[in-house]
Scaffold this motif. Structure first.
Motif, PDB file in Angstrom:
ATOM      1  N   ILE A 413     -14.960   1.386   3.992  1.00 50.29           N
ATOM      2  CA  ILE A 413     -16.291   1.442   3.380  1.00 50.29           C
ATOM      3  C   ILE A 413     -17.355   0.990   4.381  1.00 50.29           C
ATOM      4  CG2 ILE A 413     -17.742   0.533   1.524  1.00 50.29           C
ATOM      5  CD1 ILE A 413     -15.142   0.145  -0.110  1.00 50.29           C
ATOM      6  N   GLN A 414     -17.049  -0.073   5.128  1.00 51.62           N
ATOM      7  CA  GLN A 414     -17.997  -0.561   6.124  1.00 51.62           C
ATOM      8  C   GLN A 414     -18.248   0.492   7.203  1.00 51.62           C
ATOM      9  OE1 GLN A 414     -16.781  -4.139   8.147  1.00 51.62           O
ATOM     10  NE2 GLN A 414     -18.582  -4.148   9.472  1.00 51.62           N
ATOM     11  N   THR A 415     -17.205   1.191   7.591  1.00 49.15           N
ATOM     12  CA  THR A 415     -17.361   2.252   8.598  1.00 49.15           C
ATOM     13  C   THR A 415     -18.266   3.364   8.082  1.00 49.15           C
ATOM     14  OG1 THR A 415     -15.151   1.760   9.466  1.00 49.15           O
ATOM     15  CG2 THR A 415     -16.123   3.899  10.054  1.00 49.15           C
ATOM     16  N   ILE A 416     -18.106   3.711   6.807  1.00 48.75           N
ATOM     17  CA  ILE A 416     -18.970   4.737   6.217  1.00 48.75           C
ATOM     18  C   ILE A 416     -20.425   4.265   6.227  1.00 48.75           C
ATOM     19  CG2 ILE A 416     -19.503   5.981   4.078  1.00 48.75           C
ATOM     20  CD1 ILE A 416     -16.485   5.867   3.448  1.00 48.75           C
ATOM     21  N   LEU A 417     -20.647   2.997   5.853  1.00 42.85           N
ATOM     22  CA  LEU A 417     -22.005   2.440   5.902  1.00 42.85           C
ATOM     23  C   LEU A 417     -22.572   2.484   7.320  1.00 42.85           C
ATOM     24  CD1 LEU A 417     -21.685  -0.725   3.605  1.00 42.85           C
ATOM     25  CD2 LEU A 417     -23.098   1.287   3.162  1.00 42.85           C
ATOM     26  N   THR A 418     -21.734   2.148   8.284  1.00 40.32           N
ATOM     27  CA  THR A 418     -22.190   2.135   9.676  1.00 40.32           C
ATOM     28  C   THR A 418     -22.553   3.535  10.152  1.00 40.32           C
ATOM     29  OG1 THR A 418     -20.795   0.210  10.156  1.00 40.32           O
ATOM     30  CG2 THR A 418     -21.551   1.502  12.033  1.00 40.32           C
ATOM     31  N   VAL A 419     -21.681   4.518   9.859  1.00 40.29           N
ATOM     32  CA  VAL A 419     -21.931   5.892  10.295  1.00 40.29           C
ATOM     33  C   VAL A 419     -23.210   6.432   9.679  1.00 40.29           C
ATOM     34  CG1 VAL A 419     -21.070   8.258  10.152  1.00 40.29           C
ATOM     35  CG2 VAL A 419     -19.508   6.407  10.756  1.00 40.29           C
ATOM     36  N   VAL A 420     -23.393   6.193   8.389  1.00 35.63           N
ATOM     37  CA  VAL A 420     -24.530   6.780   7.674  1.00 35.63           C
ATOM     38  C   VAL A 420     -25.824   6.017   7.962  1.00 35.63           C
ATOM     39  CG1 VAL A 420     -25.473   7.298   5.392  1.00 35.63           C
ATOM     40  CG2 VAL A 420     -23.048   7.692   5.863  1.00 35.63           C
ATOM     41  N   VAL A 421     -25.780   4.698   7.910  1.00 34.45           N
ATOM     42  CA  VAL A 421     -27.002   3.898   7.932  1.00 34.45           C
ATOM     43  C   VAL A 421     -27.403   3.460   9.336  1.00 34.45           C
ATOM     44  CG1 VAL A 421     -28.063   1.766   7.088  1.00 34.45           C
ATOM     45  CG2 VAL A 421     -26.571   3.097   5.581  1.00 34.45           C
ATOM     46  N   VAL A 422     -26.430   3.065  10.160  1.00 34.31           N
ATOM     47  CA  VAL A 422     -26.733   2.374  11.409  1.00 34.31           C
ATOM     48  C   VAL A 422     -26.661   3.280  12.632  1.00 34.31           C
ATOM     49  CG1 VAL A 422     -26.123   0.428  12.880  1.00 34.31           C
ATOM     50  CG2 VAL A 422     -25.838   0.236  10.407  1.00 34.31           C
ATOM     51  N   ASP A 423     -25.569   4.028  12.740  1.00 35.52           N
ATOM     52  CA  ASP A 423     -25.293   4.781  13.961  1.00 35.52           C
ATOM     53  C   ASP A 423     -26.437   5.730  14.305  1.00 35.52           C
ATOM     54  OD1 ASP A 423     -24.076   6.678  15.897  1.00 35.52           O
ATOM     55  OD2 ASP A 423     -22.250   5.592  15.415  1.00 35.52           O
ATOM     56  N   ALA A 424     -26.719   5.833  15.624  1.00 37.32           N
ATOM     57  CA  ALA A 424     -27.790   6.719  16.083  1.00 37.32           C
ATOM     58  C   ALA A 424     -27.490   8.176  15.742  1.00 37.32           C
ATOM     59  CB  ALA A 424     -27.974   6.568  17.590  1.00 37.32           C
ATOM     60  N   LYS A 425     -26.197   8.519  15.573  1.00 31.91           N
ATOM     61  CA  LYS A 425     -25.827   9.889  15.204  1.00 31.91           C
ATOM     62  C   LYS A 425     -25.973  10.129  13.700  1.00 31.91           C
ATOM     63  CE  LYS A 425     -22.604  10.286  19.070  1.00 31.91           C
ATOM     64  NZ  LYS A 425     -21.193  10.459  19.499  1.00 31.91           N
TER      65      LYS A 425
END
Length: 474
Positions: A413-425
């Motif tokens: 779940i944290q990875t999904i949050l990171t990919v969607v919200v944080v990551d520049a991509k």
């Protein structure tokens, strides 16, 4: 010499002292509270956007990729080699932090730190493989307490060195490198376990008493949960010796363990009570880790470290102390968690959401600090309750498995949050907007469990009313 080795092998004190020393020095990292100011300062000269959107996400991705294989390998090689690997990863991480430069180098730092966190399972599982079950409660208390003490000491020491002695962030990282190197040295002195929880279990006759004694011991104080405990005990005992021929196992030992793990997981999550506690655990831990990963970035955004005094260490020390105090308070509160547990999850998750909204909407750094203290204290209170509620109904092996799987789901779940919200991509949102998202995320968690608690209370009242009506008819 042989007598000394024999005494060490039989004693629970020696391995407990060594693993606690390892835990203290590996957690005593005074530079960690000042990581973001260090990366964005003159030493590394990175921008806040690079740190937020390109460097920190690498930790989440590497942690997720490494967690499951490390979990299996840790049990297979019996913990000590993984503790040595963790020590090497610590040293490489801080050597790179000290002497490497550039965006790519810092991304490599985050990869090795992902290795560090993935191998933490070895620290908490090792001690159970070298001491008897009679000492589990005591050594668990020691191992967990020493890490809290070390984290507090590290935060206070870091703040004092920065504020009073004007020590640079570079030298703080040098002190951390020395500390984690001592942890690595300590791990060499750990005795090698002869068993592990899954791949190297002892024979049933050696590790478990008879079924009547096990069930009586497990259920003596918890008559309401005996049904779950009996199934847990019977599953962990495995097939009786006389039935082994009628129940053939896969020849591949690894496959057999994986099959057994999948069956244990299915049995654990078939309990609705454990399922809901685990659901909160996974959802809240994902949000908690995300906040912890980016809170320093928010603080630096509200009060830039190059032009303001930095009190990150003091705040972390107070937050750790409050978290310890709330965790300890749980042991003295007499509450029927079966009835009130979901309500508590909903209320304190709502408080977490409120503190995150405060951190988003305020420009005052002191309000941000206060919001973080409330957030961490509430989470530590609830995770202690959740841990107890899950552990009280499971054997040690099943608890370790459920603990690992809940954290794995949280990391997904944290990875999904990171990919969607944080990551520049992905969206690559600015840090303030990220905390608005995290506040909304905890609002959803609070809503789920408040609704569940209302449903539970209504159901209990309906059953009581129905039972009262039947008694009157009779």
């Amino acid at each position: 010499m042989d007598c000394w080795k024999g005494a060490v092998g039989r004693s629970w004190i020696y391995p407990t002292l060594i693993i606690c020393a390892n835990g203290f020095f590996s957690t005593m990292r005074p530079s960690e509270s000042f990581l973001t100011p260090y990366l964005t300062g003159p030493n590394k000269n990175l921008t806040i956007e690079e740190v937020t959107n390109q460097i920190f996400p690498v930790w989440t991705y590497s942690y997720l990729a490494l967690l499951f294989p490390v979990f299996l390998i840790t049990d297979y090689v019996r913990y000590k080699p993984i503790l040595l690997l963790q020590g090497i990863s610590f040293i490489v991480t801080w050597l790179l932090l000290l002497f490497a430069h550039g965006l790519v180098a810092m991304q490599v730092v985050e990869f090795f730190y992902g290795m560090v966190t993935a191998t933490e399972v070895a620290y908490y599982a090792y001690i159970y493989s070298v001491v008897s079950t009679d000492h589990y409660q005591r050594v668990t208390s020691y191992c967990r307490s020493i890490t809290l003490v070390a984290a507090t000491v590290a935060a206070v020491l870091g703040q004092l060195l920065v504020s009073l002695a004007d020590v640079s962030y570079f030298h703080l990282n040098a002190i951390t490198l020395a500390s984690v190197s001592l942890a690595f040295v300590c791990s060499f002195f750990l005795p090698m376990p002869q068993k592990s929880m899954f791949f190297h279990r002892k024979d049933v006759s050696e590790t478990l008493p008879g079924p009547d004694k096990v069930v009586a011991t497990v259920c003596s104080d918890r008559p309401a949960s005996c049904q779950e405990d009996k199934s847990s005990v019977s599953a962990d005992r495995g097939p009786a010796p006389e039935r082994a021929a009628d129940n053939p196992q896969p020849q591949n030992h690894v496959l057999r363990v994986l099959v057994q793990l999948s069956k244990d997981l299915r049995d654990c999550y078939s309990s609705r009570k454990l399922l809901y506690w685990s659901l909160w655990w996974a959802l809240a831990t994902a949000g908690f880790n995300q906040v912890l990963n980016y809170i320093q970035v928010l603080w630096d955004f509200r009060a830039p470290s190059h032009s303001s005094a930095v009190y990150n260490g003091a705040v972390e020390a107070i937050a750790t102390f409050l978290g310890s105090a709330t965790s300890m308070a749980v042991g003295y509160v007499k509450v029927n968690w079966d009835l009130s547990g979901e309500l508590a999850l909903g209320i304190f998750s709502a408080m977490d959401a409120g503190s995150l909204f405060l951190m988003h909407f305020t420009d005052n750094i002191w309000a941000c600090y206060a919001g973080y203290l409330v957030f961490k204290a509430c989470y530590m209170l609830l995770i202690t309750i959740a841990t107890f509620q899950i552990a009280v109904n499971l054997s040690m092996e099943r608890y370790a498995l459920m603990f690992g799987f809940n954290n794995f789901v949280a990391l997904v779940i944290q990875t999904i949050l990171t990919v969607v919200v944080v990551d520049a991509k992905g969206l690559g949102l600015d840090i303030s907007t990220q905390f608005l998202i995290y506040g909304s995320y905890f609002t959803v968690i609070a809503g789920i469990f408040l609704i569940r608690s209302i449903y539970t209370i209504i159901s209990i009242k309906c059953r009581n009313t129905s039972a009262a009506g039947e008694s009157i008819d009779h």
